[in-house]
Each structure stands twice: as C-alpha cells, then as structure tokens.
Design a protein around this motif. Structure first.
Motif, PDB file in Angstrom:
ATOM      1  N   UNK A 147       0.793  -1.221   0.000  1.00  0.00           N
ATOM      2  CA  UNK A 147       0.000   0.000   0.000  1.00  0.00           C
ATOM      3  C   UNK A 147       0.827   1.272   0.000  1.00  0.00           C
ATOM      4  N   UNK A 148       2.166   1.168   0.019  1.00  0.00           N
ATOM      5  CA  UNK A 148       2.999   2.361   0.019  1.00  0.00           C
ATOM      6  C   UNK A 148       2.926   3.156   1.299  1.00  0.00           C
ATOM      7  N   UNK A 149       2.685   2.503   2.425  1.00  0.00           N
ATOM      8  CA  UNK A 149       2.564   3.192   3.712  1.00  0.00           C
ATOM      9  C   UNK A 149       3.961   3.404   4.308  1.00  0.00           C
ATOM     10  N   UNK A 150       4.673   4.371   3.744  1.00  0.00           N
ATOM     11  CA  UNK A 150       6.075   4.557   4.119  1.00  0.00           C
ATOM     12  C   UNK A 150       6.230   5.106   5.534  1.00  0.00           C
ATOM     13  N   UNK A 151       5.307   5.953   5.990  1.00  0.00           N
ATOM     14  CA  UNK A 151       5.411   6.499   7.339  1.00  0.00           C
ATOM     15  C   UNK A 151       5.259   5.393   8.380  1.00  0.00           C
ATOM     16  N   UNK A 152       4.293   4.516   8.183  1.00  0.00           N
ATOM     17  CA  UNK A 152       4.101   3.413   9.137  1.00  0.00           C
ATOM     18  C   UNK A 152       5.302   2.464   9.113  1.00  0.00           C
ATOM     19  N   UNK A 153       5.847   2.201   7.925  1.00  0.00           N
ATOM     20  CA  UNK A 153       7.030   1.344   7.840  1.00  0.00           C
ATOM     21  C   UNK A 153       8.224   2.001   8.527  1.00  0.00           C
ATOM     22  N   UNK A 154       8.360   3.315   8.381  1.00  0.00           N
ATOM     23  CA  UNK A 154       9.453   4.032   9.053  1.00  0.00           C
ATOM     24  C   UNK A 154       9.350   3.883  10.560  1.00  0.00           C
ATOM     25  N   UNK A 155       8.153   4.075  11.112  1.00  0.00           N
ATOM     26  CA  UNK A 155       7.978   3.984  12.568  1.00  0.00           C
ATOM     27  C   UNK A 155       8.262   2.567  13.065  1.00  0.00           C
ATOM     28  N   UNK A 156       7.798   1.571  12.329  1.00  0.00           N
ATOM     29  CA  UNK A 156       8.075   0.197  12.742  1.00  0.00           C
ATOM     30  C   UNK A 156       9.578  -0.095  12.703  1.00  0.00           C
ATOM     31  N   UNK A 157      10.265   0.358  11.656  1.00  0.00           N
ATOM     32  CA  UNK A 157      11.710   0.156  11.526  1.00  0.00           C
ATOM     33  C   UNK A 157      12.453   0.783  12.691  1.00  0.00           C
ATOM     34  N   UNK A 158      12.102   2.018  13.052  1.00  0.00           N
ATOM     35  CA  UNK A 158      12.790   2.715  14.134  1.00  0.00           C
ATOM     36  C   UNK A 158      12.392   2.177  15.510  1.00  0.00           C
ATOM     37  N   UNK A 159      11.284   1.436  15.580  1.00  0.00           N
ATOM     38  CA  UNK A 159      10.874   0.810  16.838  1.00  0.00           C
ATOM     39  C   UNK A 159      11.488  -0.566  17.023  1.00  0.00           C
ATOM     40  N   UNK A 160      12.172  -1.073  15.996  1.00  0.00           N
ATOM     41  CA  UNK A 160      12.855  -2.356  16.141  1.00  0.00           C
ATOM     42  C   UNK A 160      12.321  -3.480  15.298  1.00  0.00           C
ATOM     43  N   UNK A 161      11.291  -3.255  14.503  1.00  0.00           N
ATOM     44  CA  UNK A 161      10.727  -4.312  13.663  1.00  0.00           C
ATOM     45  C   UNK A 161      11.563  -4.425  12.390  1.00  0.00           C
ATOM     46  N   UNK A 162      11.839  -5.647  11.983  1.00  0.00           N
ATOM     47  CA  UNK A 162      12.602  -5.894  10.761  1.00  0.00           C
ATOM     48  C   UNK A 162      11.650  -5.841   9.575  1.00  0.00           C
TER      49      UNK A 162
END
Length: 304
Positions: free
Chosen positions: A250-265
């Motif tokens: 879906x191109x949800x880059x903001x949500x992916x950014x937050x998950x990445x910075x929270x520790x999710x791979x």
C-alpha cells in the motif's frame, strides 16, 4: 601451473580453473612463460565475421603428475584457444603435460553469452517520481554515520543522481531495494524518504556530518535501540509479516518508518525488485572484533 599459483597440492586444479575464469571474465590474458605481460584477449571470429565466444583449455594434473611450470590456461591466441577447445580430447599434450601421464582431466571453459540489458526505464522527470523509503542500520551511531557517509560518497561519484544536468546515475528504486536486501539488521537505524538519488546523497551526507536523533538534516530519522529491552513482541510473527507486506503493497512509508525505528525488521518482507539489474553499493561499516579473548576497546559492554 605451480610457477603461477604456487604448489597448491590437491587444489591446484581449482586454482587453475579460477585463473581461467578470471581471464574469461575480464577478457585479459595474464602473464605467463610465453607472455611477459598481460594482454587483451581479443575474441575470434568465424569466416562470416560472427564473434565466437572465448574458450580456455584448463589441464588439471592427476596425482602422479609432476609440477608443471606452464600456465593451465591454453589461450596463446584467440583462434588457437578456440581450435584447441574444439579439438581437445584429453589425450594430446596440453600446457606442458604429456597427455597420457598424470593428466587427471582437461576442461574447456567457455565465456557465457552476452545477456542483452533491458532498456533504461523512461520514468517521470527527477523529483516527480514516487517517494522511496531508504533504510540503513549499523552496530553503533558512529558506524551508522560512517555507513551513511560512505554511501553518500558512492552516490555522488556515480554522477550525483542527475544533479546540475549530470548523468542520471543509478535508479533510486533499485538503490533503496538493494539496501534492504541481504544486509544484517542491526540496532542503530536510519530511515529517510526521498524522490531522487541526489536528494538521498545530500541527506546521507548531512547525517554523516551531524549524526544522531534530532541533529541530522530534515527528513532523516534515526534511532539507537542498543539499550532497548529486545525485539518488539510482534517481531517474528506470521501476522506481522502479512501486516508489513500489506504496508509495502500500500505504500505506507510512514508506518514502515515507525516500525523500523521501533525495532521491527521490515526488510524481512521485500517488495519486488523494481529495476532491470542490481546496483553495486558499498558494504555496511562493521565494528572490528578483538582476535584474542580478554578486555579491550569496545568489549566492556558499554555503548560505544
């Protein structure tokens, strides 16, 4: 062969094969007893002018073969190499061996046919294409800054991504994909959303000069997870993979950014490769480890 690669014992044949493949790969004949200096390996042509593939004849000595002082690649000339490859049956002398005595096997190595490259994609003008999420990670903030600086320098060397009318450089989508592919996911992380390679190079260079959360250039976000309790509880779940895949789709880059910075791979679920070919990028800067056990710099458990 021993004079060129040393007495490698049981792996002499492997060394000869590697040497042959290297010469085919780069179209260069290395120096040998009959060739004092490396020379370009021009391809042979048939009677109608068709370019023939380069071929190397590699003799692998058997256990009883004496060490040969000649090259294991029969490539005296392009035509000779092709003729020898076409007629070799393993019984005639090849490269200083006498054929029936001590020759374990004779290999004919032929270069792969050229693969036509896909035409470059004609995308929108720079700065108007879709945004790409670029992710980096490293062991410490200093290593993250060094990795960002190394990547910024490489992207700038590749033409600056079309800056000031220069060459377009690598495709941004391919760069972003390559950085998410096959790299260790470490505890210090960076995320930035950009639309051009030039914008990415500038953002990474700015972060390398002023690293750390809240101190880098606008749009570059980072996190230091070394003191975190551990991976998030949702890490590793099949439902999480499906969720992350849906976010990518879906191109949800903001949500992916937050998950990445929270520790999710979020790199564990990759979208399809967008470009026709891979992009060669510098490796992540890694932290050196002591060779001998015992205390040393960076081994006391304190964050570096």
């Amino acid at each position: 062969m021993a004079a060129l690669v040393g007495d490698a014992g049981a792996v002499t044949g492997a060394a000869a094969l590697v040497r042959a493949v290297g010469q085919l790969r780069h179209a260069v004949l290395l120096a040998g007893p009959d060739r004092p200096a490396p020379a370009a390996w021009e391809p042979a042509r048939s009677d109608d002018g068709t370019v023939l593939p380069r071929r190397a004849l590699v003799s692998v000595p058997g256990p009883a073969a004496p060490a040969s002082s000649t090259d294991a690649v029969d490539a005296v000339g392009p035509a000779d190499a092709v003729d020898a490859a076409d007629t070799a049956d393993g019984t005639d002398g090849v490269d200083g061996t006498d054929g029936g005595e001590g020759v374990g096997v004779v290999l004919v190595v032929e270069e792969a046919p050229a693969v036509p490259r896909a035409p470059a994609r004609t995308g929108p003008p720079p700065g108007t294409g879709p945004a790409e999420l670029v992710l980096l990670s490293a062991a410490t903030p200093a290593h993250l800054a060094a990795t960002a600086g190394r990547l910024a320098a490489r992207l700038s060397d590749d033409g600056g991504g079309g800056r000031d009318g220069g060459p377009a450089g690598p495709d941004l989508a391919a760069v972003a994909h390559e950085l998410r592919l096959g790299r260790a996911v470490l505890r210090c992380r960076l995320a930035v959303t950009v639309r051009t390679v030039a914008e990415l190079a500038d953002a990474l260079a700015g972060f390398a000069a002023h690293p750390g959360p809240g101190t880098g250039p606008a749009g570059v976000r980072s996190a230091d997870l070394r003191t975190a309790a551990g991976p998030p509880l949702i890490e590793g779940l099949e439902e999480t993979r499906a969720y992350v895949a849906a976010l990518w789709q879906g191109g949800r880059l903001e949500q992916l950014t937050r998950l990445w910075l929270a520790g999710v791979d979020v790199c564990a679920v990759l979208p399809a490769h967008p470009g026709p070919a891979a992009v060669e990028l510098p490796a992540t800067v890694l932290r050196p480890r002591p060779l001998e056990p015992g205390p040393g710099p960076g081994t006391d458990g304190a964050p570096q």
